[in-house]
Design a protein around this motif. Structure first.
Motif, mmCIF file in Angstrom:
data_model
loop_
_atom_site.group_PDB
_atom_site.id
_atom_site.type_symbol
_atom_site.label_atom_id
_atom_site.label_comp_id
_atom_site.label_asym_id
_atom_site.label_seq_id
_atom_site.Cartn_x
_atom_site.Cartn_y
_atom_site.Cartn_z
ATOM 1 N N HIS A 174 0.806 -1.223 0.000
ATOM 2 C CA HIS A 174 0.000 0.000 0.000
ATOM 3 C C HIS A 174 0.840 1.275 0.000
ATOM 4 O O HIS A 174 0.284 2.376 -0.039
ATOM 5 N N LEU A 175 2.148 1.133 0.040
ATOM 6 C CA LEU A 175 3.002 2.321 -0.078
ATOM 7 C C LEU A 175 2.938 2.878 -1.497
ATOM 8 O O LEU A 175 2.866 2.113 -2.459
ATOM 9 N N PRO A 176 2.978 4.198 -1.661
ATOM 10 C CA PRO A 176 3.139 4.751 -3.013
ATOM 11 C C PRO A 176 4.419 4.191 -3.641
ATOM 12 O O PRO A 176 5.433 4.002 -2.950
ATOM 13 N N GLU A 177 4.373 3.921 -4.919
ATOM 14 C CA GLU A 177 5.515 3.259 -5.545
ATOM 15 C C GLU A 177 6.820 4.035 -5.411
ATOM 16 O O GLU A 177 7.870 3.427 -5.121
ATOM 17 N N PRO A 178 6.849 5.355 -5.604
ATOM 18 C CA PRO A 178 8.113 6.074 -5.421
ATOM 19 C C PRO A 178 8.680 5.896 -4.013
ATOM 20 O O PRO A 178 9.894 5.770 -3.835
ATOM 21 N N ALA A 179 7.802 5.861 -3.005
ATOM 22 C CA ALA A 179 8.268 5.682 -1.630
ATOM 23 C C ALA A 179 8.839 4.274 -1.438
ATOM 24 O O ALA A 179 9.858 4.094 -0.757
ATOM 25 N N ALA A 180 8.198 3.272 -2.026
ATOM 26 C CA ALA A 180 8.699 1.903 -1.901
ATOM 27 C C ALA A 180 10.059 1.763 -2.579
ATOM 28 O O ALA A 180 10.976 1.140 -2.030
ATOM 29 N N ARG A 181 10.202 2.346 -3.764
ATOM 30 C CA ARG A 181 11.494 2.272 -4.468
ATOM 31 C C ARG A 181 12.580 2.964 -3.651
ATOM 32 O O ARG A 181 13.700 2.438 -3.521
ATOM 33 N N ALA A 182 12.259 4.135 -3.112
ATOM 34 C CA ALA A 182 13.257 4.876 -2.333
ATOM 35 C C ALA A 182 13.654 4.101 -1.079
ATOM 36 O O ALA A 182 14.836 4.059 -0.707
ATOM 37 N N LEU A 183 12.691 3.468 -0.422
ATOM 38 C CA LEU A 183 12.975 2.691 0.779
ATOM 39 C C LEU A 183 13.943 1.555 0.468
ATOM 40 O O LEU A 183 14.933 1.351 1.185
ATOM 41 N N PHE A 184 13.690 0.807 -0.602
ATOM 42 C CA PHE A 184 14.539 -0.336 -0.908
ATOM 43 C C PHE A 184 15.895 0.093 -1.464
ATOM 44 O O PHE A 184 16.891 -0.606 -1.269
ATOM 45 N N ASP A 185 15.960 1.230 -2.126
ATOM 46 C CA ASP A 185 17.268 1.765 -2.514
ATOM 47 C C ASP A 185 18.093 2.114 -1.277
ATOM 48 O O ASP A 185 19.306 1.868 -1.225
ATOM 49 N N ARG A 186 17.437 2.677 -0.265
ATOM 50 C CA ARG A 186 18.154 3.017 0.973
ATOM 51 C C ARG A 186 18.642 1.751 1.677
ATOM 52 O O ARG A 186 19.757 1.717 2.202
ATOM 53 N N LEU A 187 17.799 0.715 1.708
ATOM 54 C CA LEU A 187 18.214 -0.554 2.305
ATOM 55 C C LEU A 187 19.417 -1.127 1.559
ATOM 56 O O LEU A 187 20.373 -1.621 2.168
ATOM 57 N N ALA A 188 19.372 -1.060 0.234
ATOM 58 C CA ALA A 188 20.479 -1.575 -0.568
ATOM 59 C C ALA A 188 21.753 -0.791 -0.300
ATOM 60 O O ALA A 188 22.832 -1.373 -0.110
ATOM 61 N N ASP A 189 21.644 0.540 -0.274
ATOM 62 C CA ASP A 189 22.826 1.377 -0.056
ATOM 63 C C ASP A 189 23.406 1.176 1.334
ATOM 64 O O ASP A 189 24.633 1.195 1.527
ATOM 65 N N SER A 190 22.526 0.968 2.313
ATOM 66 C CA SER A 190 22.997 0.737 3.677
ATOM 67 C C SER A 190 23.802 -0.560 3.751
ATOM 68 O O SER A 190 24.895 -0.604 4.342
ATOM 69 N N ALA A 191 23.276 -1.611 3.150
ATOM 70 C CA ALA A 191 24.002 -2.889 3.142
ATOM 71 C C ALA A 191 25.310 -2.759 2.375
ATOM 72 O O ALA A 191 26.348 -3.303 2.783
ATOM 73 N N TRP A 192 25.296 -2.036 1.284
ATOM 74 C CA TRP A 192 26.491 -1.851 0.451
ATOM 75 C C TRP A 192 27.577 -1.099 1.219
ATOM 76 O O TRP A 192 28.745 -1.477 1.186
ATOM 77 N N ARG A 193 27.183 -0.069 1.960
ATOM 78 C CA ARG A 193 28.174 0.703 2.711
ATOM 79 C C ARG A 193 28.782 -0.108 3.849
ATOM 80 O O ARG A 193 29.959 0.066 4.191
ATOM 81 N N ARG A 194 27.992 -1.003 4.452
ATOM 82 C CA ARG A 194 28.518 -1.820 5.550
ATOM 83 C C ARG A 194 29.541 -2.848 5.066
ATOM 84 O O ARG A 194 30.367 -3.312 5.845
ATOM 85 N N ARG A 195 29.460 -3.224 3.817
ATOM 86 C CA ARG A 195 30.399 -4.170 3.214
ATOM 87 C C ARG A 195 30.491 -5.465 4.030
ATOM 88 O O ARG A 195 31.590 -5.932 4.357
ATOM 89 N N GLY A 196 29.356 -6.023 4.339
ATOM 90 C CA GLY A 196 29.316 -7.316 4.999
ATOM 91 C C GLY A 196 29.746 -8.425 4.062
ATOM 92 O O GLY A 196 30.104 -8.188 2.902
ATOM 93 N N LYS A 197 29.675 -9.660 4.553
ATOM 94 C CA LYS A 197 30.234 -10.764 3.765
ATOM 95 C C LYS A 197 29.474 -10.991 2.468
ATOM 96 O O LYS A 197 30.069 -11.423 1.479
#
Length: 353
Positions: free
Chosen positions: A18-41
């Motif tokens: 039920h999230l507006p699509e732009p908000a959903a895309r932005a949320l998952f981009d932020r999740l991706a960038d957060s994981a990328w910056r942490r450089r986990g295994k």
């Protein structure tokens, strides 16, 4: 813990639909960038894999690719959570596939078809697209804990037009059912680019040894179905795909030799596709044999797994020993921690349609 995992996914489905699509895309981009910056295994393994695909990439280019790769991977999850509310018109609008005429001709002639995909793009969305065109299909899913979560994933995929067989723990003979569907002229879709177990078929991929599932090629041989590799990638807001020409059964060799040749032919097709679209190959796990841990033996000391390209297949009948690779009905390791399971390897922590 099982209740927590289930609640997290149930909440995700409820909220993201039920999230507006732009908000959903932005949320998952932020999740991706957060994981990328942490450089986990997982991110480090993704970069190690991408370096095989793009060996000339410098550090900046590799980091750029891995960030795009994480965004592509999380886009898969964002779209999958929201697919139930998309509707047929949206699916048909947002997916474009070249080469579908070849698959249509095979099915309309009465032959079955095995469509084999790598971990590229969004295989759930591609499956929804095929089903929306009036071609329902059968696939295989690795059983997931908790059971309620697995049941919900299966119900979701079946709502898209897929028949989903549980790889383990069910009353259905998976290989026999797939073979019957193919002999009846139906469509079977399998994710087929990774099987590091000893039942896997040795192939060369980007110049290094790895193993891929025997199931797609072996099923095609046994049933007379067409084996058709597929590649998927993103192009802006559109999921693009290509159904490649049929991989023929070699005229010579025994069954195992033919399976190996057909699997290598698929690997060659996917190698070209991944080289063109490396950021859309969602391989966050070990993929090449050289990356596997060294085994210690009392007699010989450190030993790496044998090179299957040099040694050949280790089973006489790959249909019996390694029938299929399951579609990855798995928890998201970026959101929920590394709880994915690889049905081929059969162990938690390693990772379709």
């Amino acid at each position: 813990m099982d209740r927590l995992v289930y609640s997290a996914y149930a909440s995700g489905w409820a909220v993201l639909r039920h999230l507006p699509e732009p908000a959903a895309r932005a949320l998952f981009d932020r999740l991706a960038d957060s994981a990328w910056r942490r450089r986990g295994k997982r991110v480090l393994q993704l970069e190690a894999n991408l370096l095989r695909v793009c060996p000339d990439a410098d550090e900046a280019r590799l980091r750029e690719l891995s960030r795009a790769g994480m965004r592509s991977y999380m886009r898969y999850w964002q779209e999958s959570f929201r697919l139930p509310v998309w509707g047929r018109a949206r699916v048909l609008r947002d997916v474009r596939v070249d080469g579908f005429e070849g698959l249509r001709e095979v099915l309309e002639s009465g032959r079955g078809a095995v469509v084999a995909l790598p971990h590229m793009g969004n295989w759930d969305l591609a499956g929804a697209w095929v089903a929306s065109l009036g071609y329902p299909f059968t696939t295989v899913a690795e059983r997931l804990e908790p059971e309620r979560l697995f049941d919900r994933f299966v119900a979701f995929r079946e709502s898209l037009g897929m028949e989903v067989l549980a790889l383990t723990g069910g009353s259905v003979n998976v290989v026999g059912t797939l073979a019957r569907r193919l002999r009846a002229g139906k469509l079977v879709c399998l994710v087929g680019d990774r099987d590091l177990s000893e039942a896997g078929i040795g192939v060369s991929f980007f110049g290094e040894a790895t193993r891929m599932p025997a199931g797609p090629a072996a099923l095609a041989q046994r049933t007379g179905a067409a084996l058709m590799p597929v590649s998927l990638w993103y192009e802006g807001r559109i999921l693009r795909g290509r159904i490649h020409p049929e991989v023929p059964v070699p005229a010579e060799g025994d069954r195992a030799e033919k399976t190996r040749a057909m699997t290598q032919a698929m690997a060659d097709v996917w190698e070209d596709a991944i080289r063109e679209h490396p950021e859309d190959w969602h391989m966050l796990q070990r993929f090449w044999l050289a990356d596997l841990p060294v085994r210690e033996t009392v007699e010989t000391g450190p030993v790496r797994p044998a090179d299957p390209v040099a040694a050949g297949p280790v089973v006489a009948d790959p249909v019996v020993a390694s029938p299929v690779v399951a579609s990855p009905v798995v928890a998201n390791p970026v959101v929920a921690g590394p709880v994915v399971a690889d049905p081929a390897a059969g162990a938690p922590g390693a990772s379709g349609a």
